[in-house]
Design a protein around this motif. Structure first.
Motif, PDB file in Angstrom:
ATOM      1  N   GLY A  23       0.830  -1.213   0.000  1.00 51.89           N
ATOM      2  CA  GLY A  23       0.000   0.000   0.000  1.00 51.89           C
ATOM      3  C   GLY A  23       0.859   1.256   0.000  1.00 51.89           C
ATOM      4  N   LEU A  24       0.727   2.052  -1.030  1.00 50.51           N
ATOM      5  CA  LEU A  24       1.561   3.259  -1.151  1.00 50.51           C
ATOM      6  C   LEU A  24       1.194   4.315  -0.113  1.00 50.51           C
ATOM      7  N   ASP A  25      -0.022   4.243   0.373  1.00 45.55           N
ATOM      8  CA  ASP A  25      -0.482   5.255   1.337  1.00 45.55           C
ATOM      9  C   ASP A  25       0.242   5.142   2.684  1.00 45.55           C
ATOM     10  N   VAL A  26       0.811   3.960   2.965  1.00 45.96           N
ATOM     11  CA  VAL A  26       1.485   3.768   4.261  1.00 45.96           C
ATOM     12  C   VAL A  26       2.683   4.720   4.359  1.00 45.96           C
ATOM     13  N   GLY A  27       3.535   4.684   3.335  1.00 46.40           N
ATOM     14  CA  GLY A  27       4.722   5.562   3.325  1.00 46.40           C
ATOM     15  C   GLY A  27       4.319   7.027   3.207  1.00 46.40           C
ATOM     16  N   TRP A  28       3.255   7.276   2.452  1.00 50.73           N
ATOM     17  CA  TRP A  28       2.769   8.657   2.251  1.00 50.73           C
ATOM     18  C   TRP A  28       2.412   9.290   3.597  1.00 50.73           C
ATOM     19  N   ARG A  29       1.703   8.469   4.406  1.00 52.11           N
ATOM     20  CA  ARG A  29       1.290   8.952   5.725  1.00 52.11           C
ATOM     21  C   ARG A  29       2.527   9.294   6.568  1.00 52.11           C
ATOM     22  N   VAL A  30       3.524   8.414   6.519  1.00 53.90           N
ATOM     23  CA  VAL A  30       4.742   8.648   7.307  1.00 53.90           C
ATOM     24  C   VAL A  30       5.436   9.922   6.817  1.00 53.90           C
ATOM     25  N   ARG A  31       5.534  10.073   5.480  1.00 55.18           N
ATOM     26  CA  ARG A  31       6.240  11.252   4.933  1.00 55.18           C
ATOM     27  C   ARG A  31       5.476  12.534   5.273  1.00 55.18           C
ATOM     28  N   LYS A  32       4.151  12.429   5.266  1.00 54.92           N
ATOM     29  CA  LYS A  32       3.347  13.602   5.656  1.00 54.92           C
ATOM     30  C   LYS A  32       3.671  13.961   7.102  1.00 54.92           C
ATOM     31  N   GLY A  33       3.694  12.939   7.952  1.00 55.55           N
ATOM     32  CA  GLY A  33       3.988  13.152   9.382  1.00 55.55           C
ATOM     33  C   GLY A  33       5.357  13.804   9.560  1.00 55.55           C
TER      34      GLY A  33
END
Ligand SMILES: CCC[C@H](O)CC(=O)SCCNC(=O)CCNC(=O)[C@H](O)C(C)(C)COP(=O)([O-])OP(=O)([O-])OC[C@H]1O[C@@H](n2cnc3c(N)ncnc32)[C@H](O)[C@@H]1OP(=O)([O-])[O-]
Length: 719
Positions: free
Chosen positions: A522-532
């Motif tokens: 799931g690409l959203d997992v890393g996206w969430r971390v990078r957003k954080g």
């Protein structure tokens, strides 16, 4: 090393004595040769029994000898001497008869096994083949298809299956040696010709060529570049098509190519590394042998999402009673159904009753008041986890161990929210938690040795490869993954495609390349971390500076895909396209290629030709470099810890030993030189800056991997 006794007047009993597994060291081989000679030359002895001390027949050739010049009596003539003996020789198999141990038993005229014994030819998992006649005798005994299955997979069979296959003649629930002695007495004087397996032809098999072709194809596919499984098929083919003596010659030739191969060295290194990580140690000096674990009878899992469900199953399958907590009723009911299904399927596979009654479901956190250990598996959010830890500290009985299943959050910060930080450790499971072998046990500066020992012991009980690691962002596995993924993104910017990068990595031996893997998780997992982390910005800016964040090169490609709603397999679109959401077959996506073209144009990037070697060097050396930082920081106790993590949790091909072993094989100086080369080309990428430990190791003459520990200690003490 092999003791000889005469029992019941006329049975010579040879007992292998080489703890812990009675491996066939030079001394044991010599002992067997001498004892067999003694038994055969004693006119009072009518038959012979071979057994092993301490409830184990034999764990095979002594793997430790493989690294040195092998001396002493060779195994093959020893087994031949037993098979051609003129008195019946009976193998009494307790515990395990593996590899050379089973080959020794196959040289005996009869085999009696205890019902709990396990037998197998696992040489393939060490990068070898059963080269003491096993590849030639087993097909003659049980037929080509069954022998191919056992030899190419290396799987261990139970005594019951061994009886069914015809590997053993009798199974007993009682004292195996007594049963074998009785049996030996009963067959004394009988003709031994039909019992000498090497003199049998292989049982007839229709369509032999088609069978071998089919098996070879299957093996090539699953081997992912490993050479031993292929050599195993070739050796069995020799058994099926050649007379025994020629088959043995082929077995010898094939073994010679495997024995000195880097793959065999890598696989044997993995064997010892997996055992070495059990002897964990912490920078404080606490260690596995001086830290006593606490008994855990009752455990709890908080949060029943994907991870919590898997953890509950893994715990219940060890026989623990588990309280599974989820606050929302609907989610609790769904989780109960899913967990019951997983337990039932697992039990069916293992032929046991499902541990359904072992799990109690509750919406109330108060239900965990009397458990010995809690594993918190709620959403990866520090505020939420902190709240749960505070509740647990109020509810649980004194001394309850509090574990967090986090993949990256600060274990020490959570510990500081509890009155007893020494009772807090991380237990980082990998999805699906009841299947994946790896467990990172994360200790903070305040975790007590007892808490670490308990989590490590519990991991072992669950059948995990448990590795104790220090507390830092991403721990070991995910911390090393970050530069690997970033390099893959940069390669796309410079002209590569997801297909090219994935193909290079899959040819190296990973089951999935980095982009197929990201689509799966799931690409959203890393996206969430990078957003954080404050890295994600709106994607309209262009040029080089739009790709510098927080002072270092950054690729927003993954963020841009997520903005398009492309989260990978679950949305049917990611780095690849899929027939429908949830489908697993990745297909090349023309949209993605034109997106990459437009992205490069927007940022003034000119695509260049990138080859597989550059993909491997950039992705793998960046990952390895982080491994050196981790060793230097004392987050992993040694290179074995890192390698076990990567082989058992991240798909690193086992026949390449793990990233640190691979660096050792490639040569530390070469790794350093390539990192320096790429660092010069990409000065804005800090993870390509060679680690100072790597530099120091090269400067101190690139010691072999088993000496790194000493070198690191020495290098630290010189600072
Ligand atoms: C020409 C030759 C042809 C031939 O075909 C080649 C072979 O046979 S290749 C061989 C084919 N055979 C195999 O592949 C079998 C490999 N062995 C196993 O699968 C398991 O050890 C066994 C099931 C036997 C016991 O499991 P368990 O009860 O969980 O115990 P554990 O696993 O924790 O081991 C305890 C200790 O024993 C050590 N050690 C173990 N085996 C060997 C060995 N052969 N040698 C040396 N050492 C060995 C192990 O390192 C450990 O040491 P430490 O210092 O305590 O860490």
């Amino acid at each position: 090393m092999a003791e000889y006794n005469r029992v019941s007047e006329c049975v010579g009993v040879i007992t292998l004595r080489n703890p812990p597994v009675n491996a066939l060291s030079a001394a044991v081989r010599q002992g067997i040769v001498d004892a067999v000679q003694r038994a055969l030359s004693d006119p009072n002895v009518k038959s012979v029994v071979i057994c092993g001390q301490n409830g184990i027949f034999c764990g095979g050739a002594d793997i430790k000898e493989f690294g040195s010049n092998m001396t002493g009596h060779p195994l093959i003539p020893m087994i031949h001497a037993i098979e051609s003996a003129n008195k019946p020789v009976v193998a009494a198999i307790e515990g395990s008869a593996l590899g050379g141990g089973l080959e020794l038993a196959l040289g005996c005229h009869y085999r009696i096994a205890h019902s709990k014994a396990r037998l197998g030819l696992p040489e393939v998992s060490l990068g070898l083949l059963p080269a003491a006649g096993g590849s030639q005798r087993l097909p003659r005994l049980i037929g080509v298809p069954a022998a191919l299955n056992l030899i190419t997979t290396g799987r261990h069979v139970t005594a019951a299956e061994a009886l069914q296959l015809g590997i053993v003649d009798q199974v007993t629930d009682h004292n195996t040696v007594d049963a074998a002695v009785k049996f030996a007495l009963s067959v004394a004087g009988r003709s031994l010709d039909p019992r000498r397996i090497s003199t049998h032809p292989c049982p007839q098999q229709p369509d032999l060529d088609a069978l071998f072709e089919e098996v070879m194809q299957k093996v090539r596919q699953s081997a992912r570049g490993a050479i031993a499984p292929i050599a195993c098929v070739q050796a069995v083919r020799a058994a099926a098509t050649l007379p025994y003596a020629q088959g043995m010659e082929r077995e010898r030739e094939l073994m010679a190519t495997l024995f000195t191969s880097g793959q065999a060295r890598a696989l044997q290194y993995c064997f010892f590394a997996e055992r070495a990580v059990g002897r964990w140690r912490m920078p404080s000096g606490a260690r596995w042998d001086t830290s006593k674990s606490r008994p855990v009878h009752k455990a709890a899992v908080i949060g029943l999402g994907t991870m919590g469900r898997g953890i509950t199953v893994a715990l219940a399958q060890t026989g623990l009673s588990v309280i599974a907590v989820e606050t929302q009723e609907k989610q609790l009911m769904e989780a109960k159904q899913a967990i019951s299904g997983m337990l039932e399927r697992g039990a069916k596979r293992r032929g046991v009753a499902p541990a359904l009654d072992g799990v109690i479901y509750s919406q109330n956190i108060q239900a965990v008041a009397d458990v010995d250990l809690v594993i918190e598996a709620v959403f990866e959010d520090i505020a939420l986890k902190t709240k749960v830890f505070q509740q647990l500290s109020a509810v649980c009985k004194p001394g309850t161990l509090l574990c967090t299943n986090t993949s990256a959050l600060d274990v020490d910060q959570l510990a500081s929210e509890t009155p007893n930080p020494e009772l807090v450790v991380g237990m980082h499971f990998f999805a699906p938690a009841h299947v994946m072998k790896l467990l990172e046990v994360v200790y903070g500066p305040r975790s007590s040795p007892q808490a670490v020992a308990t989590a490590m012991q519990l991991g072992k009980k669950m059948g995990k490869a448990s590795v104790a690691v220090g507390n830092c962002r991403g721990f070991v596995g995910n911390r090393m993954l970050k530069p690997y993924i970033e390099e893959a993104f940069f390669l796309l910017e410079e002209g590569a495609t997801p297909e090219l990068v994935d193909q290079a990595l899959e040819e190296f031996g990973f089951p999935m390349g980095v982009f197929r893997m990201s689509d799966l998780s799931g690409l959203d997992v890393g996206w969430r971390v990078r957003k954080g982390d404050g890295l994600v910005e709106p994607g309209t800016a262009s040029g080089r500076f739009a790709r510098i964040r927080q002072g270092r090169r950054y690729s927003p490609l993954g963020d841009l895909l997520c903005e398009e709603g492309r989260f990978g397999q679950k949305t049917g679109r990611g780095w690849y396209q899929y027939d429908k959401p949830g489908s697993r077959v990745a297909r090349s996506d023309p949209w993605l290629h034109s997106f990459l073209g437009a992205y490069r144009a927007q940022h003034g990037l000119v695509a260049r030709r990138i080859d597989h070697q550059e993909v491997l060097e950039r992705c793998l050396y960046a990952l390895i470099n982080e491994g050196f930082h981790i060793l230097d920081d004392g987050i992993a106790a040694g290179p074995e810890d890192i390698d076990v993590i990567y082989v058992s949790g991240y798909g690193w091909p086992r026949h390449r030993g793990g990233p640190m072993f691979y660096a050792n094989m490639v040569g530390l100086a070469k790794v350093l030189e390539r990192l320096e080369h790429y660092q010069q080309l990409h000065p804005e990428v800090p993870h390509l800056q060679p680690s100072s430990l790597l530099r120091r190791l090269v400067a101190s003459g690139s010691p072999p991997i088993h000496k790194w520990g000493e070198a690191i200690k020495k290098l630290h003490s010189q600072l």
